[in-house]
Design a protein around this motif. Sequence first.
Motif, mmCIF file in Angstrom:
data_model
loop_
_atom_site.group_PDB
_atom_site.id
_atom_site.type_symbol
_atom_site.label_atom_id
_atom_site.label_comp_id
_atom_site.label_asym_id
_atom_site.label_seq_id
_atom_site.Cartn_x
_atom_site.Cartn_y
_atom_site.Cartn_z
ATOM 1 N N ALA A 81 0.829 -1.211 0.000
ATOM 2 C CA ALA A 81 0.000 0.000 0.000
ATOM 3 C C ALA A 81 0.862 1.260 0.000
ATOM 4 O O ALA A 81 0.579 2.219 -0.735
ATOM 5 C CB ALA A 81 -0.933 -0.001 1.210
ATOM 6 N N THR A 82 1.924 1.270 0.802
ATOM 7 C CA THR A 82 2.803 2.445 0.852
ATOM 8 C C THR A 82 3.530 2.643 -0.472
ATOM 9 O O THR A 82 3.659 3.774 -0.959
ATOM 10 C CB THR A 82 3.820 2.301 1.996
ATOM 11 O OG1 THR A 82 3.133 2.041 3.221
ATOM 12 C CG2 THR A 82 4.652 3.563 2.137
ATOM 13 N N ILE A 83 4.012 1.555 -1.050
ATOM 14 C CA ILE A 83 4.681 1.650 -2.355
ATOM 15 C C ILE A 83 3.727 2.208 -3.400
ATOM 16 O O ILE A 83 4.086 3.099 -4.185
ATOM 17 C CB ILE A 83 5.219 0.275 -2.782
ATOM 18 C CG1 ILE A 83 6.415 -0.133 -1.931
ATOM 19 C CG2 ILE A 83 5.614 0.277 -4.266
ATOM 20 C CD1 ILE A 83 6.932 -1.527 -2.215
ATOM 21 N N PHE A 84 2.504 1.714 -3.418
ATOM 22 C CA PHE A 84 1.538 2.165 -4.418
ATOM 23 C C PHE A 84 1.219 3.647 -4.251
ATOM 24 O O PHE A 84 1.167 4.401 -5.231
ATOM 25 C CB PHE A 84 0.271 1.331 -4.324
ATOM 26 C CG PHE A 84 -0.818 1.763 -5.262
ATOM 27 C CD1 PHE A 84 -0.639 1.688 -6.630
ATOM 28 C CD2 PHE A 84 -2.019 2.256 -4.781
ATOM 29 C CE1 PHE A 84 -1.634 2.109 -7.507
ATOM 30 C CE2 PHE A 84 -3.014 2.669 -5.642
ATOM 31 C CZ PHE A 84 -2.822 2.597 -7.010
ATOM 32 N N LEU A 85 1.020 4.096 -3.015
ATOM 33 C CA LEU A 85 0.722 5.511 -2.777
ATOM 34 C C LEU A 85 1.892 6.405 -3.192
ATOM 35 O O LEU A 85 1.687 7.476 -3.786
ATOM 36 C CB LEU A 85 0.385 5.734 -1.304
ATOM 37 C CG LEU A 85 -0.929 5.115 -0.818
ATOM 38 C CD1 LEU A 85 -1.088 5.317 0.685
ATOM 39 C CD2 LEU A 85 -2.117 5.708 -1.569
ATOM 40 N N CYS A 86 3.116 5.972 -2.898
ATOM 41 C CA CYS A 86 4.285 6.743 -3.321
ATOM 42 C C CYS A 86 4.392 6.786 -4.840
ATOM 43 O O CYS A 86 4.696 7.846 -5.417
ATOM 44 C CB CYS A 86 5.558 6.141 -2.713
ATOM 45 S SG CYS A 86 5.704 6.299 -0.925
ATOM 46 N N GLN A 87 4.166 5.660 -5.476
ATOM 47 C CA GLN A 87 4.252 5.606 -6.933
ATOM 48 C C GLN A 87 3.214 6.506 -7.590
ATOM 49 O O GLN A 87 3.517 7.209 -8.554
ATOM 50 C CB GLN A 87 4.090 4.165 -7.409
ATOM 51 C CG GLN A 87 5.277 3.271 -7.077
ATOM 52 C CD GLN A 87 5.032 1.821 -7.465
ATOM 53 O OE1 GLN A 87 3.891 1.398 -7.625
ATOM 54 N NE2 GLN A 87 6.103 1.063 -7.605
ATOM 55 N N VAL A 88 1.998 6.494 -7.060
ATOM 56 C CA VAL A 88 0.936 7.329 -7.633
ATOM 57 C C VAL A 88 1.252 8.805 -7.437
ATOM 58 O O VAL A 88 1.069 9.623 -8.361
ATOM 59 C CB VAL A 88 -0.420 6.972 -7.003
ATOM 60 C CG1 VAL A 88 -1.488 7.987 -7.393
ATOM 61 C CG2 VAL A 88 -0.854 5.582 -7.442
ATOM 62 N N SER A 89 1.727 9.181 -6.258
ATOM 63 C CA SER A 89 2.010 10.591 -5.978
ATOM 64 C C SER A 89 3.102 11.149 -6.878
ATOM 65 O O SER A 89 3.165 12.363 -7.115
ATOM 66 C CB SER A 89 2.414 10.756 -4.508
ATOM 67 O OG SER A 89 3.624 10.072 -4.240
ATOM 68 N N ILE A 90 3.961 10.287 -7.404
ATOM 69 C CA ILE A 90 5.022 10.733 -8.310
ATOM 70 C C ILE A 90 4.631 10.528 -9.768
ATOM 71 O O ILE A 90 4.850 11.395 -10.619
ATOM 72 C CB ILE A 90 6.342 9.984 -8.002
ATOM 73 C CG1 ILE A 90 6.814 10.342 -6.590
ATOM 74 C CG2 ILE A 90 7.410 10.312 -9.039
ATOM 75 C CD1 ILE A 90 8.000 9.543 -6.121
ATOM 76 N N ALA A 91 4.035 9.386 -10.080
ATOM 77 C CA ALA A 91 3.749 9.036 -11.475
ATOM 78 C C ALA A 91 2.708 9.954 -12.097
ATOM 79 O O ALA A 91 2.828 10.334 -13.275
ATOM 80 C CB ALA A 91 3.295 7.577 -11.569
ATOM 81 N N VAL A 92 1.674 10.319 -11.347
ATOM 82 C CA VAL A 92 0.591 11.121 -11.922
ATOM 83 C C VAL A 92 1.073 12.509 -12.338
ATOM 84 O O VAL A 92 0.823 12.940 -13.478
ATOM 85 C CB VAL A 92 -0.600 11.196 -10.944
ATOM 86 C CG1 VAL A 92 -1.645 12.186 -11.446
ATOM 87 C CG2 VAL A 92 -1.233 9.818 -10.771
ATOM 88 N N PRO A 93 1.750 13.284 -11.489
ATOM 89 C CA PRO A 93 2.237 14.603 -11.949
ATOM 90 C C PRO A 93 3.240 14.502 -13.100
ATOM 91 O O PRO A 93 3.199 15.311 -14.038
ATOM 92 C CB PRO A 93 2.892 15.201 -10.695
ATOM 93 C CG PRO A 93 2.292 14.465 -9.554
ATOM 94 C CD PRO A 93 2.029 13.086 -10.052
ATOM 95 N N VAL A 94 4.155 13.515 -13.025
ATOM 96 C CA VAL A 94 5.142 13.364 -14.101
ATOM 97 C C VAL A 94 4.449 12.994 -15.403
ATOM 98 O O VAL A 94 4.783 13.522 -16.478
ATOM 99 C CB VAL A 94 6.194 12.304 -13.718
ATOM 100 C CG1 VAL A 94 7.137 12.035 -14.888
ATOM 101 C CG2 VAL A 94 6.994 12.764 -12.501
ATOM 102 N N ALA A 95 3.492 12.081 -15.344
ATOM 103 C CA ALA A 95 2.766 11.678 -16.541
ATOM 104 C C ALA A 95 1.985 12.849 -17.128
ATOM 105 O O ALA A 95 1.911 13.011 -18.354
ATOM 106 C CB ALA A 95 1.824 10.524 -16.213
#
Length: 277
Positions: A81-95
């Motif tokens: 869950a923590t990995i997924f939240l971190c990935q989303v918080s970075i991936a969405v703005p970069v994308a």
Amino acid sequence: MNRQPSLLFRLFRHLVLMSGAMVMLMPFIWMLLTSVKPPDEIFSSELTLWPQHWYFIENYSEALTRIPLMKFLLNGIVVTATIFLCQVSIAVPVAYALAKMRFKGKKTLFAAVLFCLLIPPQAVSIPWYLLMYQFGWLDSYMALIAPFSISVFGIFLMRQFFMTIPNDLIYAARIDGFSELAIIWKVMLPTAMPALVSFGIFSIVAHWNDYFWPLIVLNSPDYYTPPLGLVNFRNDDTGNDYGPLMAAATIVITPLVGAFLLAQKRFIEGITLSGMK
């Protein structure tokens, strides 16, 4: 007469698909049935699929009491869950930046993202291990989470989905006074929910089942994830205790199967709309 070949083709197609599905499901069926068999049937010289005597309570009770399986499951939930939240918080703005904003070096940056997709995680495991050692994070949750907090696959998947969203939606949000961050989290993210669910399935399955990296960085059983915890069923003298082992494995994969069944519609939509094949 003209409809006969079409009917035969459909029957043949379904037969091939059902045969392929059985090949893929057979290991899981065997695992499930082994988890309810007594030891004498598991090690019997005769190959029998259906158990003659049910050993359900004994195997599952030992799976839950022999090792702290619930603790390992909780560790897996915290880590994934923590990995997924971190990935989303970075991936969405970069994308969003790669898909909808204009700046110098945009194509070069996207090419770097594509290049990173070609690098297997095992290839950078030694540098990551040395970095975790320098930070003093070995044998902790940080060692399990930090190396995977950025997902280039997540950036690529979300960028492909954002490319399908009309620019008029963004222009309208800007006219309404939305900042770029507000557009990302209040406009783009809700719109990209199918892609987010698809990425979530990929991310959670990958890190829930990860055995390689936790084996390297963990020493204390307090931080064991479910796959690493299953190793405790191995006995150096008698080998694997297959009944409880298969019962524990069934318990471990049940959350993944349930999550996929609940999210399969969104998962298929996200893969389709983002252009993934």
